[in-house]
Enzyme design. Structure first.
Site, PDB file in Angstrom:
ATOM      1  N   ASP A  32      -3.755  -8.350  -1.542  1.00 43.54           N
ATOM      2  CA  ASP A  32      -2.838  -8.942  -2.297  1.00 43.54           C
ATOM      3  C   ASP A  32      -1.580  -7.134  -3.218  1.00 43.54           C
ATOM      4  O   ASP A  32      -2.158  -7.268  -4.044  1.00 43.54           O
ATOM      5  CB  ASP A  32      -3.252  -9.821  -3.408  1.00 43.54           C
ATOM      6  CG  ASP A  32      -1.520 -10.068  -4.192  1.00 43.54           C
ATOM      7  OD1 ASP A  32      -0.488 -10.187  -4.365  1.00 43.54           O
ATOM      8  OD2 ASP A  32      -2.241 -10.680  -5.290  1.00 43.54           O
ATOM      9  N   ALA A  88      -1.842  -1.333  -2.788  1.00 43.20           N
ATOM     10  CA  ALA A  88      -1.795  -0.499  -3.650  1.00 43.20           C
ATOM     11  C   ALA A  88      -0.920  -0.036  -3.715  1.00 43.20           C
ATOM     12  O   ALA A  88       0.673  -0.745  -3.333  1.00 43.20           O
ATOM     13  CB  ALA A  88      -2.300   1.223  -2.722  1.00 43.20           C
ATOM     14  N   ASN A 105      -3.419  -1.223  11.094  1.00 47.62           N
ATOM     15  CA  ASN A 105      -2.208  -1.349  10.084  1.00 47.62           C
ATOM     16  C   ASN A 105      -1.145   0.257   9.843  1.00 47.62           C
ATOM     17  O   ASN A 105      -2.569   1.089   9.656  1.00 47.62           O
ATOM     18  CB  ASN A 105      -2.401  -1.970   8.878  1.00 47.62           C
ATOM     19  CG  ASN A 105      -2.824  -1.369   7.769  1.00 47.62           C
ATOM     20  OD1 ASN A 105      -2.361  -0.092   7.000  1.00 47.62           O
ATOM     21  ND2 ASN A 105      -4.488  -0.596   7.642  1.00 47.62           N
ATOM     22  N   ARG A 106      -0.093  -0.361   9.842  1.00 43.13           N
ATOM     23  CA  ARG A 106      -0.083   1.430   9.238  1.00 43.13           C
ATOM     24  C   ARG A 106       1.773   1.106   8.381  1.00 43.13           C
ATOM     25  O   ARG A 106       2.236   1.531   8.657  1.00 43.13           O
ATOM     26  CB  ARG A 106       0.728   2.054  10.622  1.00 43.13           C
ATOM     27  CG  ARG A 106       1.895   1.385  11.488  1.00 43.13           C
ATOM     28  CD  ARG A 106       2.603   2.346  13.019  1.00 43.13           C
ATOM     29  NE  ARG A 106       3.050   1.940  13.872  1.00 43.13           N
ATOM     30  CZ  ARG A 106       2.797   1.104  14.944  1.00 43.13           C
ATOM     31  NH1 ARG A 106       1.875   1.526  15.073  1.00 43.13           N
ATOM     32  NH2 ARG A 106       4.236   0.519  15.725  1.00 43.13           N
ATOM     33  N   PHE A 118       1.611   2.275   2.520  1.00 42.45           N
ATOM     34  CA  PHE A 118       2.460   2.530   1.531  1.00 42.45           C
ATOM     35  C   PHE A 118       3.620   1.011   0.564  1.00 42.45           C
ATOM     36  O   PHE A 118       4.062   1.415   0.021  1.00 42.45           O
ATOM     37  CB  PHE A 118       1.905   3.383   0.001  1.00 42.45           C
ATOM     38  CG  PHE A 118       0.545   3.546  -0.037  1.00 42.45           C
ATOM     39  CD1 PHE A 118      -0.622   2.457   0.748  1.00 42.45           C
ATOM     40  CD2 PHE A 118       0.069   4.897  -0.377  1.00 42.45           C
ATOM     41  CE1 PHE A 118      -1.769   3.539   0.317  1.00 42.45           C
ATOM     42  CE2 PHE A 118      -1.117   4.937  -0.746  1.00 42.45           C
ATOM     43  CZ  PHE A 118      -1.959   4.664   0.000  1.00 42.45           C
ATOM     44  N   ASN A 130      -5.707  -0.390  -6.508  1.00 47.47           N
ATOM     45  CA  ASN A 130      -5.627   0.820  -5.532  1.00 47.47           C
ATOM     46  C   ASN A 130      -4.652   1.111  -5.964  1.00 47.47           C
ATOM     47  O   ASN A 130      -2.675   1.149  -5.576  1.00 47.47           O
ATOM     48  CB  ASN A 130      -5.679   0.436  -4.578  1.00 47.47           C
ATOM     49  CG  ASN A 130      -5.925   1.411  -3.190  1.00 47.47           C
ATOM     50  OD1 ASN A 130      -4.959   2.218  -3.228  1.00 47.47           O
ATOM     51  ND2 ASN A 130      -7.357   1.199  -2.812  1.00 47.47           N
ATOM     52  N   SER A 187      -5.940   7.238   3.099  1.00 45.28           N
ATOM     53  CA  SER A 187      -4.940   6.270   3.445  1.00 45.28           C
ATOM     54  C   SER A 187      -4.467   7.393   5.146  1.00 45.28           C
ATOM     55  O   SER A 187      -3.651   7.749   4.113  1.00 45.28           O
ATOM     56  CB  SER A 187      -3.964   5.421   2.834  1.00 45.28           C
ATOM     57  OG  SER A 187      -3.244   4.813   3.887  1.00 45.28           O
ATOM     58  N   ASN A 210      -2.027   6.236   6.933  1.00 45.43           N
ATOM     59  CA  ASN A 210      -0.788   6.006   6.948  1.00 45.43           C
ATOM     60  C   ASN A 210       0.367   6.762   5.840  1.00 45.43           C
ATOM     61  O   ASN A 210       2.020   6.536   6.183  1.00 45.43           O
ATOM     62  CB  ASN A 210      -0.817   4.158   6.185  1.00 45.43           C
ATOM     63  CG  ASN A 210      -1.139   3.783   8.102  1.00 45.43           C
ATOM     64  OD1 ASN A 210      -1.667   4.535   9.038  1.00 45.43           O
ATOM     65  ND2 ASN A 210      -2.017   2.694   7.449  1.00 45.43           N
ATOM     66  N   THR A 211       0.004   7.985   4.915  1.00 50.95           N
ATOM     67  CA  THR A 211       0.968   8.585   4.493  1.00 50.95           C
ATOM     68  C   THR A 211       0.591   9.934   5.073  1.00 50.95           C
ATOM     69  O   THR A 211      -0.306  10.267   4.786  1.00 50.95           O
ATOM     70  CB  THR A 211       0.609   8.275   2.882  1.00 50.95           C
ATOM     71  OG1 THR A 211       1.089   7.108   2.498  1.00 50.95           O
ATOM     72  CG2 THR A 211       2.110   9.546   2.506  1.00 50.95           C
ATOM     73  N   LYS A 248     -11.489   6.226  -3.319  1.00 48.68           N
ATOM     74  CA  LYS A 248     -11.732   5.750  -1.672  1.00 48.68           C
ATOM     75  C   LYS A 248     -11.668   6.596  -1.239  1.00 48.68           C
ATOM     76  O   LYS A 248     -10.078   7.323  -0.742  1.00 48.68           O
ATOM     77  CB  LYS A 248     -10.824   3.952  -1.666  1.00 48.68           C
ATOM     78  CG  LYS A 248     -11.345   4.057  -0.116  1.00 48.68           C
ATOM     79  CD  LYS A 248     -10.385   1.796  -0.630  1.00 48.68           C
ATOM     80  CE  LYS A 248     -10.525   1.459   0.942  1.00 48.68           C
ATOM     81  NZ  LYS A 248      -9.691  -0.403   0.544  1.00 48.68           N
ATOM     82  N   ASN A 280     -12.651   3.656   3.527  1.00 44.79           N
ATOM     83  CA  ASN A 280     -11.249   2.992   3.543  1.00 44.79           C
ATOM     84  C   ASN A 280     -10.881   2.692   5.640  1.00 44.79           C
ATOM     85  O   ASN A 280     -12.116   2.851   6.111  1.00 44.79           O
ATOM     86  CB  ASN A 280      -9.875   4.606   3.988  1.00 44.79           C
ATOM     87  CG  ASN A 280      -8.547   3.508   3.547  1.00 44.79           C
ATOM     88  OD1 ASN A 280      -7.983   2.745   3.940  1.00 44.79           O
ATOM     89  ND2 ASN A 280      -7.676   3.819   2.555  1.00 44.79           N
ATOM     90  N   GLY A 339     -15.621  -3.262   7.933  1.00 47.83           N
ATOM     91  CA  GLY A 339     -16.224  -4.201   8.880  1.00 47.83           C
ATOM     92  C   GLY A 339     -16.733  -5.667   8.184  1.00 47.83           C
ATOM     93  O   GLY A 339     -17.926  -5.889   9.224  1.00 47.83           O
ATOM     94  N   TYR A 378     -12.005  -8.015   3.526  1.00 48.43           N
ATOM     95  CA  TYR A 378      -9.965  -8.134   4.055  1.00 48.43           C
ATOM     96  C   TYR A 378      -9.908  -8.893   5.528  1.00 48.43           C
ATOM     97  O   TYR A 378     -10.469  -9.797   5.189  1.00 48.43           O
ATOM     98  CB  TYR A 378      -9.055  -7.290   3.863  1.00 48.43           C
ATOM     99  CG  TYR A 378      -7.732  -7.688   3.766  1.00 48.43           C
ATOM    100  CD1 TYR A 378      -7.743  -8.333   3.916  1.00 48.43           C
ATOM    101  CD2 TYR A 378      -7.347  -6.536   3.676  1.00 48.43           C
ATOM    102  CE1 TYR A 378      -6.345  -8.725   4.081  1.00 48.43           C
ATOM    103  CE2 TYR A 378      -6.382  -6.514   4.063  1.00 48.43           C
ATOM    104  CZ  TYR A 378      -5.136  -7.520   4.460  1.00 48.43           C
ATOM    105  OH  TYR A 378      -4.533  -8.195   4.411  1.00 48.43           O
ATOM    106  N   THR A 379     -10.184  -7.816   6.298  1.00 50.20           N
ATOM    107  CA  THR A 379     -10.109  -8.420   7.255  1.00 50.20           C
ATOM    108  C   THR A 379     -10.984  -9.337   8.028  1.00 50.20           C
ATOM    109  O   THR A 379      -9.943 -10.149   8.781  1.00 50.20           O
ATOM    110  CB  THR A 379      -9.943  -6.903   8.444  1.00 50.20           C
ATOM    111  OG1 THR A 379      -9.770  -5.622   8.112  1.00 50.20           O
ATOM    112  CG2 THR A 379      -9.645  -7.156  10.016  1.00 50.20           C
TER     113      THR A 379
END
Length: 348
Positions: A64, A85, A110-111, A114, A138, A172, A174-175, A210, A239, A289, A310-311
Site C-alpha cells: 500500500d 515508501a 520490481n523496479r 519509489f 517507509n 531499495s 531501484n533508485t 531497512k 529489502n 521470503g 508481502y510477496t
C-alpha cells in the site's frame, strides 16, 4: 486457502501484475475479501520498540504505497502495517512494465523506483487512519533530490504526527545510488538527521532502518555499530536482492529487486549475523521470503522480534496472513514458549 481467495487469485494472475495489484487494493476497499480482524493470544502478543502488537506478523512496505487501504489491511490479521515508501514530492517512478511475476520461483521482481503521490497526500490519508492498528511509514528520497538524506527527515516531519513508527529506506535497489547511504559515515549522518526530526515531534515514534541483503559481513558490522551509536530503535532485515542465483522463471533476467521465496535463506543469514553483532540489544524485524508459520518462526529463532511479509500474498492471497499467524502460535506452543520474546534468537 478459501475458494474466494483461489478464484480471485486465478483472475488476478491473468492480468498485468501492476494492474492486478491495484485491483487487489480496490477489492479490499470494496469489502469483497473476507477479513478475520485482529488475531492474538498471550503467546503472540509482542512488544516491539515500545509498541504493543497483537502479534508479530506485519505487512512490509510496498503493498500500500499511498495509504489507500489502511482500514481493510488493519483487519487482515496483521499485527502491524508498514505503508509507503513516501517521498517529499510525488514522483511517477520508473517506466512500465516494472513489476514481474516469477511463479516457478514463488518470487517477484520490481523496479518501481519509489512511485508515490508524495508526503502531503499521504499525510492527508493518515489523518483518517484506523486508530486500533500500529501503522508505520517507509520513508524515501526523491530520485532528483539535491539532498536525499534531508528528504527522509522532511517526510517524517510531515507525516510523523499520524504514525506509530517510521522506517528509513536506504536499501531499495531501484533508485540510483540510494544504497550508497548504507555506508558508515553517510548512514550515521542520515540517521542522526532523521532522529532529530523524530525528537521534534509532539509524540516521538520509534525509527527503524531497512537494510539490503547484499552486504558483506564487514558492512553488516558497520551498520550494527552505527545503529547502536545513534540509538536507532530497530533494524529491518532485509529489502530485496539483486542476486539471481538458481532462478527458473522466464522473467529472471529482469532488472530490479527480487523478493519472495529465493530471498529467504540470504535474508535470514543477514538477520542472524545482525543478531550476533548487536547481541540482541537492538530489536530486529525479519523480512524476506516468508510464506508460512514455519518461515516466520525461523526468522524469530534467527533473532527477529517481529517479521513482515508481502510477496507471498501474491501467490497465497490475503487469507495467508491468518494462517501464518495461527501456525506461528502453534509452533510457539509446541516448543513451550510463553511468548514470542522467549523464542527470539534460540536458533543458535
Amino acid at each position: 486457502m478459501g475458494w474466494l481467495d483461489r478464484a480471485g487469485l486465478a483472475v488476478l494472475r491473468r492480468i498485468d501484475p501492476e494492474t492486478a495489484h491495484a485491483l487487489a487494493l480496490r477489492a479490499l476497499n470494496l469489502g469483497l475479501v473476507p477479513l478475520p480482524g485482529a488475531i492474538t493470544s498471550p503467546r503472540l502478543a509482542t512488544r516491539l520498540a515500545g509498541l504493543d502488537l497483537p502479534n508479530p506478523v506485519g505487512l512490509a512496505a510496498g503493498m500500500d504505497k499511498n495509504g489507500v487501504a489502511l482500514a481493510p489491511l488493519a483487519r487482515a490479521g496483521f499485527g502491524f502495517l508498514e505503508i509507503g515508501a513516501t517521498t517529499p514530492r510525488a514522483q511517477p517512478g520508473n517506466p512500465r512494465p516494472r513489476l514481474f511475476r516469477l511463479p516457478e520461483d514463488r518470487a517477484v521482481i520490481n523496479r518501481f523506483g519509489f512511485n508515490n503521490e508524495g508526503m502531503e497526500a499521504m499525510a492527508r490519508r493518515l489523518e483518517h487512519r484506523p486508530g486500533d492498528a500500529a501503522i508505520g511509514l517507509n520513508l524515501g528520497a526523491n530520485k532528483d533530490s539535491a539532498d536525499r538524506a534531508a528528504d527522509f527527515a522532511t517526510v517524517l516531519e510531515t507525516c510523523g504526527p499520524h504514525l506509530d513508527f517510521a522506517t528509513v529506506n536506504v536499501s531499495s535497489p531501484n533508485t540510483e545510488n540510494l544504497r550508497e547511504l548504507q555506508g558508515r559515515k553517510a548512514l550515521e549522518a542520515l540517521l542522526r538527521g532523521v532522529l532529530a526530526a523524530r525528537d521534534g515531534l509532539a509524540r516521538p515514534v520509534p525509527v527503524f532502518v531497512k537494510i539490503a541483503p547484499d552486504l558483506t559481513e564487514g558492512e553488516i558490522a558497520d551498520i550494527a555499530a552505527v545503529a547502536a551509536g545513534v540509538g536507532i530503535d530497530g533494524i529491518i532485515a532485509t529489502n530485496t536482492t539483486l542476486d539471481r542465483t538458481a532462478l527458473r522463471s522466464g522473467n529472471a533476467a529482469e532488472t530490479g529487486g527480487l523478493s519472495g521465496a529465493p530471498l529467504f535463506a540470504r535474508s535470514t543469514a543477514v538477520l542472524a549475523r545482525l543478531h550476533a553483532e548487536t547481541a540482541g540489544a537492538i530489536p530486529l524485524i525479519g523480512v524476506g521470503g516468508i510464506s508460512s508459520g514455519a518461515d516466520a518462526y525461523a526468522k524469530i529463532r534467527a533473532g527477529a522480534s517481529a517479521v513482515q511479509l508481502y510477496t507471498a500474498l501474491v501467490y497465497g492471497g490475503i487469507g495467508l496472513v491468518a494462517r501464518i499467524v495461527r501456525d506461528l502460535d502453534l509452533l510457539l506452543m509446541r516448543d513451550g514458549h510463553a511468548n514470542v520474546a522467549e523464542a527470539v534468537g534460540t536458533g543458535g
